[in-house]
Design a protein around this motif. Structure first.
Motif, mmCIF file in Angstrom:
data_model
loop_
_atom_site.group_PDB
_atom_site.id
_atom_site.type_symbol
_atom_site.label_atom_id
_atom_site.label_comp_id
_atom_site.label_asym_id
_atom_site.label_seq_id
_atom_site.Cartn_x
_atom_site.Cartn_y
_atom_site.Cartn_z
ATOM 1 N N GLU A 193 0.824 -1.213 0.000
ATOM 2 C CA GLU A 193 0.000 0.000 0.000
ATOM 3 C C GLU A 193 0.859 1.264 0.000
ATOM 4 O O GLU A 193 0.459 2.286 -0.557
ATOM 5 N N ARG A 194 2.051 1.183 0.595
ATOM 6 C CA ARG A 194 2.946 2.331 0.684
ATOM 7 C C ARG A 194 3.928 2.397 -0.478
ATOM 8 O O ARG A 194 4.875 3.187 -0.473
ATOM 9 N N GLY A 195 3.728 1.540 -1.475
ATOM 10 C CA GLY A 195 4.552 1.592 -2.676
ATOM 11 C C GLY A 195 5.846 0.817 -2.601
ATOM 12 O O GLY A 195 6.691 0.920 -3.503
ATOM 13 N N ILE A 196 6.043 0.031 -1.538
ATOM 14 C CA ILE A 196 7.229 -0.821 -1.442
ATOM 15 C C ILE A 196 6.989 -2.094 -2.245
ATOM 16 O O ILE A 196 5.969 -2.762 -2.081
ATOM 17 N N ILE A 197 7.915 -2.415 -3.146
ATOM 18 C CA ILE A 197 7.804 -3.643 -3.932
ATOM 19 C C ILE A 197 8.080 -4.835 -3.013
ATOM 20 O O ILE A 197 9.122 -4.905 -2.370
ATOM 21 N N VAL A 198 7.149 -5.762 -2.938
ATOM 22 C CA VAL A 198 7.333 -7.004 -2.187
ATOM 23 C C VAL A 198 7.255 -8.153 -3.184
ATOM 24 O O VAL A 198 6.290 -8.247 -3.950
ATOM 25 N N LEU A 199 8.264 -9.005 -3.196
ATOM 26 C CA LEU A 199 8.226 -10.108 -4.143
ATOM 27 C C LEU A 199 8.719 -11.401 -3.507
ATOM 28 O O LEU A 199 9.736 -11.409 -2.810
ATOM 29 N N PRO A 200 7.969 -12.487 -3.690
ATOM 30 C CA PRO A 200 8.480 -13.791 -3.304
ATOM 31 C C PRO A 200 9.741 -14.093 -4.103
ATOM 32 O O PRO A 200 9.817 -13.804 -5.298
ATOM 33 N N ALA A 201 10.748 -14.648 -3.444
ATOM 34 C CA ALA A 201 11.997 -15.051 -4.103
ATOM 35 C C ALA A 201 12.263 -16.485 -3.681
ATOM 36 O O ALA A 201 12.782 -16.749 -2.595
ATOM 37 N N THR A 202 11.896 -17.416 -4.524
ATOM 38 C CA THR A 202 11.778 -18.811 -4.116
ATOM 39 C C THR A 202 12.493 -19.765 -5.066
ATOM 40 O O THR A 202 12.797 -19.414 -6.207
ATOM 41 N N GLY A 203 12.727 -20.962 -4.581
ATOM 42 C CA GLY A 203 13.227 -22.021 -5.445
ATOM 43 C C GLY A 203 12.108 -22.727 -6.179
ATOM 44 O O GLY A 203 12.351 -23.567 -7.044
ATOM 45 N N ARG A 204 10.863 -22.396 -5.847
ATOM 46 C CA ARG A 204 9.719 -23.055 -6.475
ATOM 47 C C ARG A 204 9.511 -22.589 -7.920
ATOM 48 O O ARG A 204 9.925 -21.497 -8.302
ATOM 49 N N ALA A 205 8.820 -23.427 -8.679
ATOM 50 C CA ALA A 205 8.372 -23.040 -10.018
ATOM 51 C C ALA A 205 7.085 -22.232 -9.890
ATOM 52 O O ALA A 205 6.444 -22.209 -8.831
ATOM 53 N N ALA A 233 2.636 -29.880 -7.744
ATOM 54 C CA ALA A 233 3.348 -28.985 -8.652
ATOM 55 C C ALA A 233 4.108 -29.681 -9.773
ATOM 56 O O ALA A 233 4.655 -29.010 -10.645
ATOM 57 N N ARG A 234 4.179 -31.014 -9.756
ATOM 58 C CA ARG A 234 4.906 -31.732 -10.811
ATOM 59 C C ARG A 234 3.949 -32.393 -11.782
ATOM 60 O O ARG A 234 2.898 -32.894 -11.395
ATOM 61 N N ASN A 235 4.339 -32.424 -13.024
ATOM 62 C CA ASN A 235 3.618 -33.165 -14.054
ATOM 63 C C ASN A 235 4.320 -34.507 -14.250
ATOM 64 O O ASN A 235 5.478 -34.534 -14.697
ATOM 65 N N PRO A 236 3.688 -35.616 -13.904
ATOM 66 C CA PRO A 236 4.337 -36.918 -14.080
ATOM 67 C C PRO A 236 4.400 -37.316 -15.551
ATOM 68 O O PRO A 236 3.390 -37.263 -16.261
ATOM 69 N N ILE A 237 5.586 -37.701 -15.999
ATOM 70 C CA ILE A 237 5.784 -38.128 -17.381
ATOM 71 C C ILE A 237 6.635 -39.392 -17.379
ATOM 72 O O ILE A 237 7.235 -39.743 -16.366
ATOM 73 N N ASN A 238 6.722 -40.042 -18.520
ATOM 74 C CA ASN A 238 7.449 -41.305 -18.578
ATOM 75 C C ASN A 238 8.952 -41.121 -18.703
ATOM 76 O O ASN A 238 9.729 -41.871 -18.105
ATOM 77 N N ASN A 239 9.386 -40.122 -19.478
ATOM 78 C CA ASN A 239 10.820 -39.987 -19.760
ATOM 79 C C ASN A 239 11.188 -38.513 -19.917
ATOM 80 O O ASN A 239 10.741 -37.861 -20.856
ATOM 81 N N LEU A 240 12.018 -37.999 -19.028
ATOM 82 C CA LEU A 240 12.399 -36.591 -19.061
ATOM 83 C C LEU A 240 13.227 -36.255 -20.301
ATOM 84 O O LEU A 240 13.051 -35.191 -20.908
ATOM 85 N N LYS A 241 14.131 -37.130 -20.655
ATOM 86 C CA LYS A 241 14.990 -36.856 -21.811
ATOM 87 C C LYS A 241 14.165 -36.753 -23.089
ATOM 88 O O LYS A 241 14.377 -35.852 -23.915
ATOM 89 N N GLU A 242 13.230 -37.660 -23.237
ATOM 90 C CA GLU A 242 12.376 -37.605 -24.424
ATOM 91 C C GLU A 242 11.540 -36.334 -24.429
ATOM 92 O O GLU A 242 11.342 -35.707 -25.477
ATOM 93 N N TRP A 243 11.055 -35.941 -23.256
ATOM 94 C CA TRP A 243 10.261 -34.709 -23.162
ATOM 95 C C TRP A 243 11.095 -33.504 -23.566
ATOM 96 O O TRP A 243 10.628 -32.618 -24.299
ATOM 97 N N LEU A 244 12.347 -33.443 -23.101
ATOM 98 C CA LEU A 244 13.231 -32.328 -23.447
ATOM 99 C C LEU A 244 13.535 -32.291 -24.943
ATOM 100 O O LEU A 244 13.507 -31.222 -25.562
ATOM 101 N N MET A 245 13.803 -33.438 -25.513
ATOM 102 C CA MET A 245 14.126 -33.476 -26.948
ATOM 103 C C MET A 245 12.919 -33.107 -27.807
ATOM 104 O O MET A 245 13.054 -32.532 -28.878
ATOM 105 N N GLU A 246 11.748 -33.398 -27.305
ATOM 106 C CA GLU A 246 10.537 -33.049 -28.043
ATOM 107 C C GLU A 246 10.187 -31.566 -27.904
ATOM 108 O O GLU A 246 9.815 -30.904 -28.869
#
Length: 287
Positions: A46-58, A150-163
């Motif tokens: 309200e007073r104009g101070i920027i507040v931001l979460p700074a997290t390791g989360r996605a 927060a995670r999407n379960p998939i069969n193969n991470l490498k294949e997902w990345l290459m796609e």
């Protein structure tokens, strides 16, 4: 409790940006934002101070009760790999690992007895062989709940990345045995283009070598024309060190890592004692 200052502690009215780690810092051990802490954040905004979460989360793992606070606009994600403008739904800064480099890193991780997943496109991606057997890695129940949310379960991470061929914000690892974690910490930490940190007692987090919360905070400060002298940061873990060191006022939680406390200007209460609210009230004029 105060400690010897490494730099000038600022006058209350000078704070213009506050970066806040979430887990172990702003949120209680039960992952709750207390009404009092929320009220303090609202007063800052309200007073104009920027507040931001700074997290390791996605992005997908940031609670709505935080992002929906009126005036909450920016968030640092994945240990600084991404800074988002929530109002514009856009990325204002990015510092990721290329998908090609990630493929080689995943090959290397297979030598360890570890759970691993990646953050990309604002979400987490996890192979089902890990997603369906979280108990094997002694992951605490509330963290398991967060992973499943927060995670999407998939069969193969490498294949997902290459796609998909998308940059990777962060690689996250969990270990059942501390000796395995320490071995991986030593070995992965020797790779020049990687930054290896941790935010929990049984995890490791891998980012690009120049990626950290402090780097992201400073880039946002440049965009908003806010110098480091007018920044305050609060954290508890290894992955908060650069942010604490770079801010004009670096605050460590009493429950934080010893190395973080040594680099802080000020030590506040624990996350279960509303330490963030107490520190903000100490340094910012909210009357």
């Amino acid at each position: 409790m105060k400690r010897k200052k490494k730099k000038r502690v600022m006058k209350k009215h000078e704070i213009r940006l506050i970066a806040l780690d979430l887990d172990g810092t702003t949120l209680t051990s039960d992952k709750i934002l207390t009404p009092h802490t929320k009220g303090v954040l609202e007063k800052c905004l309200e007073r104009g101070i920027i507040v931001l979460p700074a997290t390791g989360r996605a992005r997908s793992a940031i609670p709505d009760y935080l992002t929906e606070i009126k005036g909450m606009r920016y968030v640092i994600l994945s240990n600084g790999a991404c800074v988002m403008d929530l109002v514009e739904d856009s990325v204002v800064y990015e510092n990721c690992i290329s998908w090609e480099r990630t493929l080689k890193i995943l090959d290397r991780l297979e030598k360890y007895d570890t759970f691993y997943d990646i953050y990309s496109n604002g979400a987490g991606w996890c192979e089902r062989r890990f997603y369906d057997h979280l108990d094997k890695f002694n992951i605490e129940p509330h963290i398991q709940e967060l992973i499943r949310m927060a995670r999407n379960p998939i069969n193969n991470l490498k294949e997902w990345l290459m796609e998909n061929k998308t940059p990777v914000e962060k690689i996250n690892m969990f270990f059942a045995r501390e000796e395995d974690r320490q071995k991986a910490f030593r070995e992965l930490g020797e790779i020049e283009d990687l930054a290896v940190t941790c935010s929990l007692t049984n995890n490791l987090e891998i980012n690009y070598c120049t990626c950290n919360k402090g780097d992201a905070m400073m880039h946002l400060g440049e965009i908003l024309e806010i110098p480091f002298e007018n920044m305050m940061a609060c954290g508890d873990g290894n992955n908060d060190i650069e942010m604490i060191k770079r801010a004009g006022v670096g605050v460590a939680m009493r429950n934080g890592e010893k190395i973080l406390k040594r680099n802080a200007d000020y030590i506040t209460g624990t996350n279960d004692e509303e330490g963030v609210a107490r520190a903000i009230e100490h340094f910012c004029d909210l009357k």
